[in-house]
Design a protein around this motif. Structure first.
Motif, PDB file in Angstrom:
ATOM      1  N   LYS A  31      32.165 -56.695  11.192  1.00  0.00           N
ATOM      2  CA  LYS A  31      31.853 -56.626  12.635  1.00  0.00           C
ATOM      3  C   LYS A  31      30.567 -57.392  12.958  1.00  0.00           C
ATOM      4  O   LYS A  31      30.388 -57.843  14.088  1.00  0.00           O
ATOM      5  CB  LYS A  31      31.812 -55.166  13.122  1.00  0.00           C
ATOM      6  CG  LYS A  31      30.703 -54.276  12.542  1.00  0.00           C
ATOM      7  CD  LYS A  31      29.402 -54.349  13.294  1.00  0.00           C
ATOM      8  CE  LYS A  31      28.288 -53.657  12.550  1.00  0.00           C
ATOM      9  NZ  LYS A  31      26.975 -53.874  13.125  1.00  0.00           N
ATOM     10  N   ASP A  79      32.306 -49.511  15.900  1.00  0.00           N
ATOM     11  CA  ASP A  79      31.108 -50.303  15.601  1.00  0.00           C
ATOM     12  C   ASP A  79      31.264 -51.747  16.102  1.00  0.00           C
ATOM     13  O   ASP A  79      30.295 -52.375  16.539  1.00  0.00           O
ATOM     14  CB  ASP A  79      30.832 -50.284  14.094  1.00  0.00           C
ATOM     15  CG  ASP A  79      29.360 -50.497  13.780  1.00  0.00           C
ATOM     16  OD1 ASP A  79      28.555 -50.610  14.731  1.00  0.00           O
ATOM     17  OD2 ASP A  79      29.010 -50.568  12.589  1.00  0.00           O
ATOM     18  N   SER A 135      22.165 -55.682  19.745  1.00  0.00           N
ATOM     19  CA  SER A 135      22.570 -56.130  18.411  1.00  0.00           C
ATOM     20  C   SER A 135      21.854 -57.413  18.019  1.00  0.00           C
ATOM     21  O   SER A 135      21.871 -58.406  18.756  1.00  0.00           O
ATOM     22  CB  SER A 135      24.085 -56.357  18.381  1.00  0.00           C
ATOM     23  OG  SER A 135      24.421 -57.245  17.333  1.00  0.00           O
ATOM     24  N   ARG A 136      21.259 -57.399  16.821  1.00  0.00           N
ATOM     25  CA  ARG A 136      20.601 -58.607  16.311  1.00  0.00           C
ATOM     26  C   ARG A 136      21.624 -59.702  16.055  1.00  0.00           C
ATOM     27  O   ARG A 136      21.368 -60.873  16.294  1.00  0.00           O
ATOM     28  CB  ARG A 136      19.842 -58.317  15.002  1.00  0.00           C
ATOM     29  CG  ARG A 136      18.560 -57.555  15.136  1.00  0.00           C
ATOM     30  CD  ARG A 136      18.683 -56.075  15.030  1.00  0.00           C
ATOM     31  NE  ARG A 136      19.467 -55.534  13.956  1.00  0.00           N
ATOM     32  CZ  ARG A 136      18.971 -54.940  12.869  1.00  0.00           C
ATOM     33  NH1 ARG A 136      17.685 -54.835  12.703  1.00  0.00           N
ATOM     34  NH2 ARG A 136      19.771 -54.418  11.958  1.00  0.00           N
TER      35      ARG A 136
END
Ligand SMILES: NC(=O)C1=CN([C@@H]2O[C@H](COP(=O)(O)OP(=O)(O)OC[C@H]3O[C@@H](n4cnc5c(N)ncnc54)[C@H](OP(=O)(O)O)[C@@H]3O)[C@@H](O)[C@H]2O)C=CC1
Ligand SMILES: O=C(CO)COP(=O)(O)O
Length: 298
Positions: free
Chosen positions: A164, A217, A227-228
């Motif tokens: 993901k 996720d 999210s990085r």
């Protein structure tokens, strides 16, 4: 070994959030490479003498860390990292099992931004282990604001957590190119199918992909600037170099190295993974506009 004691290893964003969460019900120690001014920060040896360990160091550093610093004394271990080792294509459970018996190992999966967990906001996680007793013992350590589920699909959880991150990079690229909501959701949905195809090759269970570890996720990470990995994708779409993006980020984005791992695994096992292939090619310098054309016609 100190019975019933708990320690987190790795005081990055996720390690600190887990330390906060596990510290709600009992004393929880924390240690890291760099000393920090955090409650119950201890040296590595004190942490390693605890019965329950949660390890939150980046995937690419795990083998070396286990090799140089870890000694198995019967500790029960929950792995909090998400990634695949780029140099070998090994999943994290395979690496840990070289050092620790599988009956002592569990793996955390599911949608869980550290920035929200550290504020005590509610979330649901899966604790994956081949040994249900690991789940039973760790479940009791988690605070009321975190709901925990059990699964024995360790490989499925590992693949979802790693894959993901690559799809989140793809989604960030899509967002950065202003391709619209239809495109982003098509990418995420086809990404889920691709991730499941990849996972079933390695024996992962179908149900894992539609639950918290997979769809959960993926939807979280591929749809938020928290999210990085998503932010890496935004940067790539805006023609920044990878070095500039990672420097600005200052934290780990596991999807980058995991793209390289997936690229070698899908070649070796002949698995059709068009989205991950394009992320890899973009990281290697391909223009995202050319990737879009190729994805639309493939
Ligand atoms: N952040 C999140 O929301 C979530 C993260 N994860 C996963 O957790 C893992 C860690 O992520 P996160 O904490 O966010 O990352 P960060 O970049 O915030 O922190 C990583 C930490 O790992 C430690 N570290 C790095 N290299 C080594 C090494 N060679 N030996 C020992 N320790 C090392 C560093 O400790 P030091 O600073 O002391 O040097 C660093 O603080 C990743 O796999 C990530 O995918 C999973 C779920 C949620
Ligand atoms: O795994 C995460 C949330 O579940 C964190 O994702 P990022 O590493 O992309 O920030």
């Amino acid at each position: 070994m100190q019975k019933n004691s708990v320690a987190v290893i790795g005081a990055g964003k996720w390690g600190q959030a887990l330390h906060f969460a596990l510290g709600q019900k009992q004393k929880c120690y924390i240690t890291s490479r760099t000393k920090r001014d955090i409650n119950n920060f201890v040296d590595l040896n004190t942490a390693l003498s605890c019965e329950y360990l949660i390890i939150a160091i980046p995937a690419q550093q795990i083998r070396q860390w286990l090799d140089e610093h870890f000694e198995f004394k019967g500790q029960k271990i929950l792995v909090a990292s998400k990634g695949i080792e780029a140099s070998t294509g090994k999943f994290l459970n395979e690496i840990y099992e070289e050092f620790i018996p599988s009956e002592n190992l569990g793996f955390i999966s599911g949608p869980s931004f550290a920035a929200e967990v550290i504020k005590g906001l509610p979330c649901a996680l899966v604790l994956n282990s081949l040994n249900k007793q690991i789940f039973i013992e760790f479940e009791k350590l988690f605070p009321d604001f975190i709901k925990t589920y059990y699964s024995d699909d360790v490989i499925g959880a590992e693949i979802c957590g790693a894959y993901k991150n690559v799809l989140a990079i793809a989604s960030g690229i899509c967002e950065g190119m202003n391709l619209g909501n239809n495109a982003r959701v098509s990418l995420i949905s086809r990404g889920l199918v691709e991730m499941q195809r990849f996972g079933s090759h390695f024996g992962a269970k179908m149900e894992t992909f539609i639950g918290l570890s997979g769809a959960g996720d993926l939807f979280l990470t591929a749809s938020s600037e928290l999210s990085r990995n998503f932010r890496v994708g935004l940067g790539l779409a805006n023609n920044k170099t990878l070095d500039e993006i990672l420097e600005e980020l200052g934290e780990v984005a596991e999807g980058v190295k995991t793209s390289y791992a997936i690229n070698s695994l899908n070649k070796k096992h002949k698995i059709y993974t068009p989205i991950a292939n394009e992320v890899y090619s973009i990281l290697e310098g391909k223009n995202p506009k050319d990737s879009l054309k190729d994805l639309l016609k493939d």
